[in-house]
Design a protein around this motif. Structure first.
Motif, PDB file in Angstrom:
ATOM      1  N   LEU A 242      -7.681 -11.003   2.179  1.00  0.00           N
ATOM      2  CA  LEU A 242      -7.012 -11.099   0.888  1.00  0.00           C
ATOM      3  C   LEU A 242      -5.929 -10.040   0.809  1.00  0.00           C
ATOM      4  N   PHE A 243      -4.685 -10.470   0.591  1.00  0.00           N
ATOM      5  CA  PHE A 243      -3.591  -9.555   0.268  1.00  0.00           C
ATOM      6  C   PHE A 243      -3.505  -9.536  -1.245  1.00  0.00           C
ATOM      7  N   LEU A 244      -3.780  -8.390  -1.842  1.00  0.00           N
ATOM      8  CA  LEU A 244      -3.895  -8.271  -3.293  1.00  0.00           C
ATOM      9  C   LEU A 244      -2.888  -7.268  -3.831  1.00  0.00           C
ATOM     10  N   ASP A 245      -1.955  -7.763  -4.654  1.00  0.00           N
ATOM     11  CA  ASP A 245      -1.001  -6.879  -5.325  1.00  0.00           C
ATOM     12  C   ASP A 245      -1.768  -6.087  -6.389  1.00  0.00           C
ATOM     13  N   ILE A 246      -1.433  -4.833  -6.529  1.00  0.00           N
ATOM     14  CA  ILE A 246      -2.130  -3.987  -7.498  1.00  0.00           C
ATOM     15  C   ILE A 246      -1.662  -4.269  -8.921  1.00  0.00           C
ATOM     16  N   HIS A 247      -0.370  -4.536  -9.100  1.00  0.00           N
ATOM     17  CA  HIS A 247       0.193  -4.756 -10.438  1.00  0.00           C
ATOM     18  C   HIS A 247       0.562  -6.222 -10.608  1.00  0.00           C
ATOM     19  N   LEU A 248      -0.210  -6.938 -11.418  1.00  0.00           N
ATOM     20  CA  LEU A 248       0.035  -8.354 -11.664  1.00  0.00           C
ATOM     21  C   LEU A 248       0.238  -8.579 -13.160  1.00  0.00           C
TER      22      LEU A 248
ATOM     23  N   VAL B  67      -6.513  -6.221   1.674  1.00  0.00           N
ATOM     24  CA  VAL B  67      -5.333  -5.400   1.906  1.00  0.00           C
ATOM     25  C   VAL B  67      -4.594  -5.332   0.574  1.00  0.00           C
ATOM     26  N   THR B  68      -4.517  -4.154  -0.016  1.00  0.00           N
ATOM     27  CA  THR B  68      -3.764  -4.014  -1.262  1.00  0.00           C
ATOM     28  C   THR B  68      -2.292  -3.795  -0.919  1.00  0.00           C
ATOM     29  N   ILE B  69      -1.443  -4.364  -1.757  1.00  0.00           N
ATOM     30  CA  ILE B  69      -0.002  -4.203  -1.571  1.00  0.00           C
ATOM     31  C   ILE B  69       0.601  -3.755  -2.899  1.00  0.00           C
ATOM     32  N   SER B  70       1.550  -2.829  -2.804  1.00  0.00           N
ATOM     33  CA  SER B  70       2.159  -2.311  -4.025  1.00  0.00           C
ATOM     34  C   SER B  70       3.489  -1.649  -3.715  1.00  0.00           C
ATOM     35  N   ALA B  71       4.399  -1.778  -4.666  1.00  0.00           N
ATOM     36  CA  ALA B  71       5.682  -1.076  -4.567  1.00  0.00           C
ATOM     37  C   ALA B  71       5.523   0.382  -4.984  1.00  0.00           C
ATOM     38  N   PHE B  72       4.422   0.688  -5.641  1.00  0.00           N
ATOM     39  CA  PHE B  72       4.153   2.052  -6.095  1.00  0.00           C
ATOM     40  C   PHE B  72       3.295   2.738  -5.045  1.00  0.00           C
ATOM     41  N   ASP B  73       3.910   3.609  -4.264  1.00  0.00           N
ATOM     42  CA  ASP B  73       3.192   4.260  -3.169  1.00  0.00           C
ATOM     43  C   ASP B  73       3.235   5.775  -3.355  1.00  0.00           C
ATOM     44  N   ALA B  74       2.738   6.223  -4.496  1.00  0.00           N
ATOM     45  CA  ALA B  74       2.769   7.648  -4.793  1.00  0.00           C
ATOM     46  C   ALA B  74       1.555   8.390  -4.246  1.00  0.00           C
TER      47      ALA B  74
ATOM     48  N   TYR C   4      -1.533   8.155  -5.111  1.00  0.00           N
ATOM     49  CA  TYR C   4      -2.657   7.894  -6.004  1.00  0.00           C
ATOM     50  C   TYR C   4      -3.149   6.459  -5.845  1.00  0.00           C
ATOM     51  N   GLU C   5      -2.223   5.513  -5.838  1.00  0.00           N
ATOM     52  CA  GLU C   5      -2.621   4.105  -5.773  1.00  0.00           C
ATOM     53  C   GLU C   5      -3.285   3.778  -4.449  1.00  0.00           C
ATOM     54  N   LYS C   6      -2.769   4.319  -3.373  1.00  0.00           N
ATOM     55  CA  LYS C   6      -3.386   4.087  -2.066  1.00  0.00           C
ATOM     56  C   LYS C   6      -4.812   4.635  -2.070  1.00  0.00           C
ATOM     57  N   GLU C   7      -4.957   5.853  -2.528  1.00  0.00           N
ATOM     58  CA  GLU C   7      -6.272   6.494  -2.597  1.00  0.00           C
ATOM     59  C   GLU C   7      -7.231   5.708  -3.491  1.00  0.00           C
ATOM     60  N   ALA C   8      -6.756   5.292  -4.665  1.00  0.00           N
ATOM     61  CA  ALA C   8      -7.595   4.539  -5.607  1.00  0.00           C
ATOM     62  C   ALA C   8      -7.989   3.186  -5.023  1.00  0.00           C
TER      63      ALA C   8
ATOM     64  N   TYR D  84      -7.238  -1.686   3.600  1.00  0.00           N
ATOM     65  CA  TYR D  84      -5.922  -1.181   3.967  1.00  0.00           C
ATOM     66  C   TYR D  84      -5.010  -1.210   2.751  1.00  0.00           C
ATOM     67  N   PHE D  85      -3.932  -0.427   2.828  1.00  0.00           N
ATOM     68  CA  PHE D  85      -2.911  -0.389   1.791  1.00  0.00           C
ATOM     69  C   PHE D  85      -1.572  -0.618   2.485  1.00  0.00           C
ATOM     70  N   LEU D  86      -0.825  -1.621   2.029  1.00  0.00           N
ATOM     71  CA  LEU D  86       0.472  -1.934   2.611  1.00  0.00           C
ATOM     72  C   LEU D  86       1.546  -1.705   1.544  1.00  0.00           C
ATOM     73  N   PRO D  87       2.362  -0.648   1.704  1.00  0.00           N
ATOM     74  CA  PRO D  87       3.388  -0.383   0.688  1.00  0.00           C
ATOM     75  C   PRO D  87       4.552  -1.363   0.799  1.00  0.00           C
ATOM     76  N   LYS D  88       5.090  -1.744  -0.365  1.00  0.00           N
ATOM     77  CA  LYS D  88       6.311  -2.561  -0.410  1.00  0.00           C
ATOM     78  C   LYS D  88       7.497  -1.615  -0.512  1.00  0.00           C
ATOM     79  N   PRO D  89       8.625  -1.933   0.025  1.00  0.00           N
ATOM     80  CA  PRO D  89       8.838  -3.095   0.876  1.00  0.00           C
ATOM     81  C   PRO D  89       8.263  -2.829   2.265  1.00  0.00           C
ATOM     82  N   PHE D  90       7.832  -3.881   2.915  1.00  0.00           N
ATOM     83  CA  PHE D  90       7.333  -3.756   4.275  1.00  0.00           C
ATOM     84  C   PHE D  90       8.147  -4.692   5.162  1.00  0.00           C
ATOM     85  N   ASN D  91       8.067  -4.451   6.452  1.00  0.00           N
ATOM     86  CA  ASN D  91       8.792  -5.322   7.379  1.00  0.00           C
ATOM     87  C   ASN D  91       7.783  -6.076   8.251  1.00  0.00           C
TER      88      ASN D  91
END
Length: 119
Positions: free
Chosen positions: A50-56, A78-85, A87-91, A99-106
């Protein structure tokens, strides 16, 4: 047929990019643009990944993580988010994401992630 992947993300371009790339690698890929629609999908057909965006728009993927893991522990999330400060990865990882995949990704970072998932 390859593993079933579900993408829950409100950005159509992200969904199409992920689907195109992952389908080429033999995965069966479905996507939805809302959390409620995604949770309903999981109740009908449990994905392997599951690729899950954190902010929907209709809820927090981060808040839904414990519920998903509690009811479907075998899903790799796998969480995905444009907010990669940080905190969100850790949470996300603390709440049960693998896993945490920050946006934008290639495509390379996506392929590297998929290799890690299968190690």
């Amino acid at each position: 047929m390859g593993s079933l992947i579900l993408i829950i993300d409100d950005e159509p371009d992200i969904c199409r990019l992920l689907k195109m790339s992952l389908s080429r690698d033999g995965y069966q890929v479905k996507y939805v643009h809302g959390l409620n629609e995604g949770l309903a999908f999981i109740e009908e057909e449990v994905p392997d990944i599951l690729f899950l965006d954190i902010h929907l728009p209709d809820g927090s993927g981060l808040a839904a993580l414990p519920f998903i893991k509690e009811n479907h522990d075998n899903i790799t999330i796998v969480t995905i988010s444009a907010f990669d400060a940080g905190y969100e990865k850790e949470a996300a990882l603390s709440a049960g994401a693998s896993y945490f995949l920050p946006k934008p990704f290639n495509i390379k970072s996506l392929k590297d992630l998929m290799v890690q998932l299968h190690e």
